[in-house]
Design an enzyme around this catalytic site. Sequence first.
Site, short mmCIF file in Angstrom:
data_model
loop_
_atom_site.label_atom_id
_atom_site.label_comp_id
_atom_site.label_asym_id
_atom_site.label_seq_id
_atom_site.Cartn_x
_atom_site.Cartn_y
_atom_site.Cartn_z
N ASP A 251 0.81 -1.07 -0.29
CA ASP A 251 0.09 -0.19 0.16
C ASP A 251 0.98 1.30 0.02
O ASP A 251 1.99 1.15 0.38
CB ASP A 251 -0.95 0.15 1.14
CG ASP A 251 -2.15 -0.98 1.05
OD1 ASP A 251 -2.65 -1.31 -0.16
OD2 ASP A 251 -2.79 -1.04 2.32
N LYS B 121 -3.84 3.59 -2.56
CA LYS B 121 -4.87 4.45 -2.76
C LYS B 121 -4.89 5.78 -2.42
O LYS B 121 -4.36 5.96 -1.06
CB LYS B 121 -5.98 3.58 -1.66
CG LYS B 121 -6.29 2.21 -1.91
CD LYS B 121 -6.99 1.58 -1.00
CE LYS B 121 -7.48 0.08 -1.41
NZ LYS B 121 -8.32 -0.51 -0.28
N MET C 125 -7.53 9.43 9.05
CA MET C 125 -7.66 10.18 7.63
C MET C 125 -8.80 11.07 7.53
O MET C 125 -9.69 10.85 6.73
CB MET C 125 -7.97 8.87 6.50
CG MET C 125 -6.54 7.98 6.49
SD MET C 125 -5.22 8.81 6.11
CE MET C 125 -4.37 7.97 4.70
#
Length: 485
Positions: free
Chosen positions: A36, A58, A173
Site C-alpha cells: 500500500d 490508494k 484520515m
Amino acid sequence: MRKGKVFLVGAGPGDIGLITVKGLEAIKQAEVLLYDRLANPKLLEYAPSECEFIYCGKLPDRHILRQENINELLVAKALEGKKVVRLKGGDPGVFGRVGEEAESLAQFQIPFEIVPGITSGIAAPLYAGIPVTHREYGESFAIVTAHAKSKDGEPLLEWESLARGVDTIAFYMGVGNLPLICENLIAHGKSSSTPAILIQWGTFGRQKTLQGTLADISEKALAAKFKNPSIILVGDVISLREKINWFEKKPLYGRQILLARTSNGLSELAKELMDYGADVIEFPKWKKTSVHIDLEKVTAYDKILFAQPESVAEFFEALIDNQIDIRNIRANFYGPSFKTIKALNDRGFTATLAEEMYGSGSLLIVGDNSVLKNTENYGVFDVIVTSIKEIDRQFMPIFKRMFGEAQVDTIIFPCSASVEPVLEALRECGIAIEEDVRDSHVVCMGKQTMAAVRGAGLMNPNMPAKATKAALIEYLAEQNGVELQ
C-alpha cells in the site's frame, strides 16, 4: 497444483523499525509482494531480489487497484503456488480491510496468516509525545474512521457516546471532515476547549503536528493547508505533549535526506541518520551479479585500492577460491571512503583513504564494473572486476512515488563514485537536480567527492570537517541549530 500461502502483514506506521519480527520474516521469504501507499517502501528492500512487487496504493481521489482487484490478485498468485505478502500500513485489522481479503482466501481454501502491526492511531501520538491513555487524563480510548461508505463520505457515528463516554479519540484520515468532527463533538457534549492535534506522516522524520482545540483546530488546519495522511487526536491527554515530546527533539528531526547510494546493501550511515530523526531516501537501488575473478598476479602489487565496501568481501572470497594465502600479499590497502576502510578493518587489516595514497609503486584497483569511473587521479593501474553492478529498475517507480511525497532538503554524496550514477538515476526518475532540488543542501564526504560534485555542475557543495559519520551528523545537527549531547 500446490497452493501457495498468503501473509497479510501490518507494516507499522512508517518508521521501519516498528515492523514486527514476524512481519519482517514474511517479507524476507516473499515471492510476490503487494504493498500500500502507507507501507514504508524501504521495507521492500528486505524482500528477495527476484520478488515481484505490485503497488496497490490508494489516494483520496483515486485507487491504483480497487479492493476487489486486490482480492483477486491475492487468490491468483497463491493459486500459482507462490508465497505472497500483502503489506499494509499500520495494522491490517484496523481499517485495513483485512477481513475482506481473508474471506476471499478462505473461499478458495488458500492457507494464510494475519500478522498484526502497530497502528498509527497509537504510534503517531506517541511519536508526538502523547500517550493515548493516562491515569489522570484519560482512561478510555477509541479508534474511529473519519470517513465512511455513506453517500457524502461523512462518518456515520454515535456522536454522543464518543463525546461523553470516551476520554481520548483517534480519528483516521479525517482532515477533510475535520469541521464536521469538531462540530459534532461540541454539539454532543465535548467542551470546545478540549485539546486537539493533527499528526501528519506520524513516526517519519517528516512528521508534522498542528495543535489547537475543538474550537479552532479546523481553522488552523485550513490556514496551514494540512492534509492526509494524518491522525486527528482529541482529548485532555494532549496536554502531556509539552513535557514528553521526545521524537521532535532529535537533532536531525525534520531533515529529509537523499543519500546517494553506491552499494546494494543496507547502509549503516542511513540507519544512523534515521536514528537521529531524519527521513532518508537511499537512492538508487542496485543489484549485483557475481563474475569469475582471476587473482593469479595479485601478490605482485604494492598497493591495492578497494573501490567499494562489497569488493572487500568479494576479493577475500576469491582468494579462498583461488587458494591464495593472504600472507603472500605484500600490498598496502586503500579505500575511497570510510565505509570501505571499515570493511577492511573488520577483517583485521589497516587501510588508508585513497586521497592519502602517495608515492610510486604498482597499483591494483578492485571493484565492480563501475571501477574505471573517477580513477583519473590514480595514474597507471591494473583492474580486477569482482562483480557486475546495475540499477535495480524494479525500484524506480517506487522511488518516483517516494520523491513525490517527500521534500528533499539535503543531498549527501558519500564518495566521488556516487555522484555521476545518482545524477543519471535522478534524471531517469524525471528529476532534474539543477531544478527540482536546487535548494537542497549538498554535502560531500571528502575532497575528491567535493571535486566530483563541482565537476558535475552542482553549486555550493559543503563538506563536514572530516569524512566520518560522526563529523557528518555533527555538521547536520549544527545546520539544524542543535548541539549534540
